[in-house]
Design a protein around this motif. Structure first.
Motif, mmCIF file in Angstrom:
data_model
loop_
_atom_site.group_PDB
_atom_site.id
_atom_site.type_symbol
_atom_site.label_atom_id
_atom_site.label_comp_id
_atom_site.label_asym_id
_atom_site.label_seq_id
_atom_site.Cartn_x
_atom_site.Cartn_y
_atom_site.Cartn_z
ATOM 1 N N VAL A 28 87.884 14.150 -10.812
ATOM 2 C CA VAL A 28 88.696 15.303 -11.197
ATOM 3 C C VAL A 28 90.031 14.767 -11.696
ATOM 4 C CG1 VAL A 28 89.791 17.433 -10.418
ATOM 5 C CG2 VAL A 28 87.576 16.758 -9.477
ATOM 6 N N ARG A 29 90.334 15.008 -12.970
ATOM 7 C CA ARG A 29 91.560 14.473 -13.570
ATOM 8 C C ARG A 29 92.608 15.581 -13.619
ATOM 9 N NH1 ARG A 29 90.823 11.932 -19.039
ATOM 10 N NH2 ARG A 29 89.495 13.737 -19.428
ATOM 11 N N VAL A 86 91.264 16.933 -19.774
ATOM 12 C CA VAL A 86 91.544 16.839 -18.341
ATOM 13 C C VAL A 86 90.966 18.066 -17.640
ATOM 14 C CG1 VAL A 86 93.632 15.468 -18.699
ATOM 15 C CG2 VAL A 86 93.791 17.976 -18.585
ATOM 16 N N ASP A 87 90.838 17.985 -16.334
ATOM 17 C CA ASP A 87 90.290 19.104 -15.571
ATOM 18 C C ASP A 87 91.349 20.124 -15.182
ATOM 19 O OD1 ASP A 87 87.409 18.236 -15.130
ATOM 20 O OD2 ASP A 87 88.505 16.480 -14.435
ATOM 21 N N LYS A 105 95.538 27.952 -24.633
ATOM 22 C CA LYS A 105 94.526 27.153 -25.336
ATOM 23 C C LYS A 105 93.806 26.244 -24.351
ATOM 24 C CE LYS A 105 94.195 23.630 -29.007
ATOM 25 N NZ LYS A 105 94.999 22.830 -29.973
ATOM 26 N N ALA A 106 94.575 25.654 -23.427
ATOM 27 C CA ALA A 106 93.969 24.789 -22.414
ATOM 28 C C ALA A 106 92.995 25.573 -21.547
ATOM 29 C CB ALA A 106 95.058 24.143 -21.556
ATOM 30 N N THR A 112 91.852 24.123 -15.808
ATOM 31 C CA THR A 112 92.636 24.862 -14.822
ATOM 32 C C THR A 112 94.114 24.623 -15.094
ATOM 33 O OG1 THR A 112 90.942 24.754 -13.107
ATOM 34 C CG2 THR A 112 93.216 25.004 -12.366
ATOM 35 N N VAL A 113 94.907 25.692 -15.116
ATOM 36 C CA VAL A 113 96.345 25.567 -15.378
ATOM 37 C C VAL A 113 97.124 26.252 -14.262
ATOM 38 C CG1 VAL A 113 98.256 26.158 -16.910
ATOM 39 C CG2 VAL A 113 96.060 25.436 -17.881
#
Length: 331
Positions: A28-29, A86-87, A105-106, A112-113
């Protein structure tokens, strides 16, 4: 070497490589995005995030951020992280609104943000982790100044950027309780943009513009150090008290010189740790960010989300001459 043995070795190598790739893919990054690089507060938070990653296993922390405290710089960083797939992205925002399109957008790409420290508008993140409750921080910073002004006096605020979500909220919460200190006068609010040299110059300007100034409140770890140095260089120690939010390792000298009587902060290591734990739990679907949700933060306990999907980590802690030696080598 026989053909059979060569095939066996090749098959074993292929399997090993596939296994390694699978393990790498399972990692998980989590990208921990600071307001800017080279800031001791965020570097301490990154150490906490690494602690969480080690505890979790199969977790990689990507500590990154722009070189200056701008939304444009953070947007470039976000776009790069999207390209890296990235995760999770955990950001302390320089501007609550400007970064929203890039973060949306992410999220559309399945990332996940979350925001931490300095928040993002709700439409640009799943949740926000505040280091403490905004009310408690606002109450604390004015009390730190007032405690050393029993007869009242003039105070000024040296903030970070004018668009910094957390700074502006804390200042508003401070103003909300100013009626409890009728003899304290807030004469000015200036912005050092979380840059040491600009914060120093802004402090010099305050000292020149307000010769009767009694205290400077800097709710920024960069600004408070610069302000203390400016007060010391101006020969104003004992006349102007610098207080606010700072790191013990960076403020020990100011406490020793008398430029600061006391200051407060939460532990940034704990904040980075808690942020990484939350991001991991959300990215791996072990939790869902929704009002009322209780999401684990490892050794920091549980974050309970309010109606805006926000949570607070802990209360701020005051440092002064009685305890600075104990903590100055910690963070």
């Amino acid at each position: 070497m026989s053909i059979t043995r060569r095939i066996a070795i090749a098959t074993g190598l292929t399997a090993a490589l596939m296994g390694s790739t699978a393990m790498a893919q399972d990692n998980v990054r989590i990208a921990l995005v600071a307001k800017s690089l080279g800031n001791g507060f965020f570097e301490a938070a990154a150490r906490g995030a690494e602690e969480a990653a080690e505890e979790l296993g199969n977790t990689e922390i990507i500590y990154t951020g722009p070189t200056s405290t701008t939304a444009e710089g953070q947007i470039e960083v976000i776009n790069s992280l999207i390209a890296q797939q990235v995760d999770a992205i955990a950001i302390s925002a320089n501007d609550p609104d400007a970064v929203v399109p890039a973060l949306q957008k992410a999220m559309q790409r399945g990332i996940t943000v979350i925001s931490w420290d300095s928040g993002v508008a709700p439409e640009g993140r799943e949740m926000h982790l505040a280091p403490s409750s905004d009310e408690l921080i606002g109450q604390t910073i004015i009390k730190l100044a007032a405690d050393n002004l029993p007869e009242g006096g003039q105070v000024a605020v040296l903030s970070a950027t004018s668009t910094s979500t957390n700074q502006n909220t804390w200042i508003e919460e401070m103003k909300a309780v100013m009626d409890q200190y009728p003899d304290i006068e807030l004469v000015a609010t200036v912005y050092g943009d979380d840059l040491a040299d600009k914060s120093y110059r802004e402090t010099q300007g305050l000292l020149q513009s307000y010769p009767d100034l009694d205290a400077i409140i800097a709710p920024t770890s960069v600004g408070i150090v610069a302000a203390a140095q400016a007060v010391q260089d101006a020969g104003k120690v004992g006349e102007v008290n610098v207080t606010g939010l700072g790191l013990p390792s960076e403020m020990a000298g100011a406490i020793e010189s008398g430029a600061s009587e006391s200051f407060a902060i939460w532990n940034p290591v704990d904040l980075g740790y808690a942020t990484a734990m939350l991001a991991h739990n959300l990215a791996t679907d072990q939790a869902t960010a929704e009002p009322g949700a209780e999401i684990g933060m490892g050794r920091m306990g549980t974050a309970t989300l309010d109606e805006d999907n926000q949570a607070a980590m802990s209360e701020p802690f005051t440092y002064d001459a009685s305890n600075i030696e104990e903590f100055k080598s910690v963070f």
